[in-house]
Design a protein around this motif. Sequence first.
Motif, PDB file in Angstrom:
ATOM      1  N   ASP A 589       0.811  -1.218   0.000  1.00 42.93           N
ATOM      2  CA  ASP A 589       0.000   0.000   0.000  1.00 42.93           C
ATOM      3  C   ASP A 589       0.839   1.261   0.000  1.00 42.93           C
ATOM      4  N   LEU A 590       2.100   1.141   0.413  1.00 39.94           N
ATOM      5  CA  LEU A 590       2.966   2.315   0.519  1.00 39.94           C
ATOM      6  C   LEU A 590       4.382   1.912   0.176  1.00 39.94           C
ATOM      7  N   LEU A 591       4.992   2.644  -0.743  1.00 42.60           N
ATOM      8  CA  LEU A 591       6.399   2.456  -1.109  1.00 42.60           C
ATOM      9  C   LEU A 591       7.135   3.753  -0.817  1.00 42.60           C
ATOM     10  N   VAL A 592       8.218   3.660  -0.055  1.00 43.44           N
ATOM     11  CA  VAL A 592       9.014   4.821   0.327  1.00 43.44           C
ATOM     12  C   VAL A 592      10.453   4.575  -0.091  1.00 43.44           C
ATOM     13  N   THR A 593      11.040   5.491  -0.838  1.00 37.44           N
ATOM     14  CA  THR A 593      12.432   5.341  -1.250  1.00 37.44           C
ATOM     15  C   THR A 593      13.365   5.560  -0.068  1.00 37.44           C
ATOM     16  N   GLY A 594      14.596   5.091  -0.219  1.00 35.17           N
ATOM     17  CA  GLY A 594      15.543   5.144   0.895  1.00 35.17           C
ATOM     18  C   GLY A 594      15.909   6.541   1.325  1.00 35.17           C
ATOM     19  N   ASP A 595      15.810   7.531   0.434  1.00 41.09           N
ATOM     20  CA  ASP A 595      16.118   8.902   0.830  1.00 41.09           C
ATOM     21  C   ASP A 595      14.912   9.640   1.382  1.00 41.09           C
ATOM     22  N   GLY A 596      13.736   9.013   1.341  1.00 38.26           N
ATOM     23  CA  GLY A 596      12.534   9.633   1.885  1.00 38.26           C
ATOM     24  C   GLY A 596      11.917  10.696   1.000  1.00 38.26           C
ATOM     25  N   ARG A 597      12.510  10.976  -0.145  1.00 37.28           N
ATOM     26  CA  ARG A 597      11.987  12.036  -1.016  1.00 37.28           C
ATOM     27  C   ARG A 597      10.746  11.599  -1.780  1.00 37.28           C
ATOM     28  N   HIS A 598      10.666  10.340  -2.125  1.00 36.43           N
ATOM     29  CA  HIS A 598       9.578   9.884  -2.985  1.00 36.43           C
ATOM     30  C   HIS A 598       8.817   8.758  -2.299  1.00 36.43           C
ATOM     31  N   LEU A 599       7.521   8.789  -2.477  1.00 37.84           N
ATOM     32  CA  LEU A 599       6.684   7.684  -2.012  1.00 37.84           C
ATOM     33  C   LEU A 599       5.524   7.507  -2.972  1.00 37.84           C
ATOM     34  N   ALA A 600       5.030   6.286  -2.995  1.00 40.53           N
ATOM     35  CA  ALA A 600       3.881   5.941  -3.839  1.00 40.53           C
ATOM     36  C   ALA A 600       2.814   5.331  -2.947  1.00 40.53           C
ATOM     37  N   THR A 604      -7.635   3.659  -3.875  1.00 38.90           N
ATOM     38  CA  THR A 604      -8.732   2.697  -3.746  1.00 38.90           C
ATOM     39  C   THR A 604      -8.998   1.957  -5.058  1.00 38.90           C
ATOM     40  N   SER A 605      -8.618   2.545  -6.185  1.00 38.41           N
ATOM     41  CA  SER A 605      -8.817   1.894  -7.481  1.00 38.41           C
ATOM     42  C   SER A 605      -7.693   0.933  -7.833  1.00 38.41           C
ATOM     43  N   GLY A 606      -6.656   0.841  -7.004  1.00 33.84           N
ATOM     44  CA  GLY A 606      -5.530  -0.040  -7.276  1.00 33.84           C
ATOM     45  C   GLY A 606      -4.365   0.629  -7.966  1.00 33.84           C
ATOM     46  N   ARG A 655      -8.465   0.523   4.481  1.00 36.47           N
ATOM     47  CA  ARG A 655      -8.214  -0.884   4.185  1.00 36.47           C
ATOM     48  C   ARG A 655      -9.034  -1.744   5.149  1.00 36.47           C
ATOM     49  N   ASP A 656      -9.902  -2.578   4.591  1.00 36.60           N
ATOM     50  CA  ASP A 656     -10.735  -3.477   5.391  1.00 36.60           C
ATOM     51  C   ASP A 656     -11.527  -2.712   6.451  1.00 36.60           C
ATOM     52  N   GLY A 657     -12.048  -1.574   6.068  1.00 28.59           N
ATOM     53  CA  GLY A 657     -12.879  -0.798   6.963  1.00 28.59           C
ATOM     54  C   GLY A 657     -12.123   0.034   7.971  1.00 28.59           C
ATOM     55  N   GLN A 658     -10.810  -0.021   7.999  1.00 27.05           N
ATOM     56  CA  GLN A 658     -10.010   0.780   8.918  1.00 27.05           C
ATOM     57  C   GLN A 658      -9.333   1.909   8.156  1.00 27.05           C
ATOM     58  N   ARG A 659      -9.212   3.028   8.819  1.00 25.84           N
ATOM     59  CA  ARG A 659      -8.664   4.228   8.193  1.00 25.84           C
ATOM     60  C   ARG A 659      -7.276   4.514   8.756  1.00 25.84           C
ATOM     61  N   ALA A 715       8.613  -0.983   2.030  1.00 27.84           N
ATOM     62  CA  ALA A 715       7.344  -1.374   1.401  1.00 27.84           C
ATOM     63  C   ALA A 715       6.413  -1.827   2.505  1.00 27.84           C
ATOM     64  N   LEU A 716       5.243  -1.233   2.584  1.00 28.92           N
ATOM     65  CA  LEU A 716       4.310  -1.466   3.686  1.00 28.92           C
ATOM     66  C   LEU A 716       2.972  -1.940   3.138  1.00 28.92           C
ATOM     67  N   THR A 717       2.472  -3.055   3.675  1.00 29.50           N
ATOM     68  CA  THR A 717       1.156  -3.582   3.335  1.00 29.50           C
ATOM     69  C   THR A 717       0.269  -3.469   4.568  1.00 29.50           C
ATOM     70  N   LEU A 718      -0.722  -2.605   4.518  1.00 31.24           N
ATOM     71  CA  LEU A 718      -1.555  -2.340   5.686  1.00 31.24           C
ATOM     72  C   LEU A 718      -2.460  -3.522   6.025  1.00 31.24           C
ATOM     73  N   LYS A 719      -2.927  -4.245   5.017  1.00 26.04           N
ATOM     74  CA  LYS A 719      -3.879  -5.324   5.263  1.00 26.04           C
ATOM     75  C   LYS A 719      -3.269  -6.424   6.119  1.00 26.04           C
TER      76      LYS A 719
END
Length: 788
Positions: A589-600, A604-606, A655-659, A715-719
């Motif tokens: 659900d979240l990608l953060v680069t090693g320098d912290g400058r960029h994240l994706a 909800t649409s994927g 994600r799964d009803g949690q914010r 790389a973080l997966t909230l589910k």
Amino acid sequence: MRQQVPQDRLLRSSAHAPKLRWMASVAAAPSMHPPVRQIGAAAMAAAASGAVERWLEAEREQLPLWLPVMLGAGVALWFILPDDHAWTAALLGLAAAGLAGTAVARSGRLARSIVIAVSLAALGLGLAWWRAERVAAPILAGTAVASFTARVERVEVLGARDLLRLTLRPGDGAKDGRGQALPLPPRIRVNVAVGDAPTSGLAAGATVAMRARLMPPPAAAIPGAYDFARVAWFAGIGGTGRGLRKVTLIQPASEPGGDLRRRLTRHITHRLPGSRGGIAAALVTGDEGNIEEADDQAMRRAGLAHLLSVSGLHITATVGAAMFVVLRLLALSPWLAMRVRLPLVAALAGAAAAIGYTLLTGSQVPTIRSCIAALLVLAALALGREAMTLRLVAAAAFVLIAIWPEALAGPSFQLSFGAVTAIMSLHGHPRIAAFFGPHEEGWVPRQVRALGSLLLTGLAVELALMPIAVFHFHQAGLYGAMANIVAIPLTTFVIMPLEALALLLDAIGIGGPVWWLTAQALTALLALAHGVSDMPGSVTALPAMRTDTFALMVAGGLWLFLWRTRVRYAGLVALVIGAAWALATPAPDLLVTGDGRHLAVRTTSGALALLRDRAGDYTRGMLATNGGLDGEPLLLSEQRDARCSADLCMTDLVRDGQRWRLLATRSAYSVEWSALVAACASADIVVSDRRLPRGCKPRWLKLDKATLTRSGGVALTLKTGRIVTVRNSDDQHPWIAPPLLPRPAMTRSRFPFNRSGAGYPTAYPGSEPDAGRSVADHRPGWPDRDGS
């Protein structure tokens, strides 16, 4: 007819009645009737051992194929295990298993196989460790601007980007921006604009003076991305950067023809401008830098990128052409045909062509690997043995792993040997060999059978390489088998012969018409690539695959390809489980680069939305690919749930009803302390490329500069709550970069038996990586939705 005497009468009448009655009583004793379970276990163990022995006896011809597999397993073990303590423990464990197997090795083939397997695994682990120590060299620990002189080792032309890539060996006397002495690594790689490079004389062996901005070889920006730090370590590259001024040529290349490769590339691209010339140059010299990005991407999506990398296909075509020409020319002489073994002479000519072509294309590891395999084939032909067998493939793999164990971790080794193994295993199957073998039939059925063989081979190769492509590139082509049916013959039998003829005719100035024919063939190849890549569903994108999933699929594939009895089909079970596991793994659900400058951020649409509006093409493509997105990422500032300013951006993820509330900084300007602290308190996750104040306390996870320096990209997966980091606190592989120092300095890896480090400046005290846990261990637990 003899009458049967009843047993009781025999006992009464026999002189041995007392003895027989005693034997009967002993046989009836309870101790002589152990439980059926005990006898069953022993019988089952004996039966299983016998079945395994019979199976190994039936597979005895296939056992040598597992020698490079076990050697490679030891190499993989070194890459997987984190530090020297684990490597030493693994070596001791393998040695103990080998000694235990030796003690019972006379009991059968299974024990001997185990001894050989664990011994080779130990050897592979030791080879990888030794190789990493053998190439150990100092690396830059921080960014520096340096003026220096250097000897050129290699020049690569990146025509599509108007760049030259120089591999240099700096001399003494380098200066930083303040004029102070600055130690540089023994080998660096610098990109220079074409306009800043000398027009002539710049080749291997030249001496240049230049000014460049240098930095340590970058590690993977996010989990699953390309790890240049590992590649640079084994290449001995301690720094990389970009030239800032014009390069001064102090001494041109002293070796005659030292810039032959560059001049040949320039000649081809002059004859064929654009991507057609870039592809033609890649086929001859191995320089892929002149192919335009759109065409290069189309070739990759169509599954034709292997045609651009000089490897087995090109070496085979070169060797085959050389042998054909030499054999035909020598056969014109009856005296030679009667007295000289012409196939042996042709094989020697093919070997010379393979070695010369390898040197011309820059002697890259994939080319050297293909050259070694070709030489083994030629040696088998010279000895009168069958050339193309799985044993030959295993021998080539064994030699290459023993020389370059680090190549096992790269996609080039895995793709090439995976493809060849799949082809040889498929056509080695008795039914396949019988169906596609020689038949007494007409021309049309024979061509249909050949086309079916080519299609089946392409399909098998695509399926075999799909896990490797997904693991390394996070994409898999669906129509590559059909595209290669046309592209491989077109390249091998049309483009490469025409190009070779055009280069020969250019020596006398009449190559123009042949270059025109070559251009038409290359245009057809590019049209095929774009047509296939533009088809709906031509590429399936998947997020970064887990290492254990990939290992399971590789093990299943090897089990399927290398055995011959029905036991081989158990590998299909591992393949299916691995594929299901990979498909069931949720995308991060979240990608953060090693320098912290960029994240994706996963919407909800994927789709993926990027934090910074001006992220470069490389960053956008890298985040999209590793996030399992086939397409262009969106902008977070344009999303309905995001609230962004020039300095901060906040969004909610459901994600799964949690914010979950995410807060990220998106500029280099400072934010008012009280406002930042209040925003942090309302967020679950905070991401920043700067060191945040202690008062910034999110409810769950804080990824600022201090944390990301230790963890690398995240790389973080909230589910599932799964957090994957580029670095782990216990990972001590030598290419793991230390934290940046206050000023440019040098560091080198820590080994239990380092070579002499005389003259290597060491890191400042206290600059070692944090000994604490990784970012995954900093979380106190899932926060309650009320913020408590």
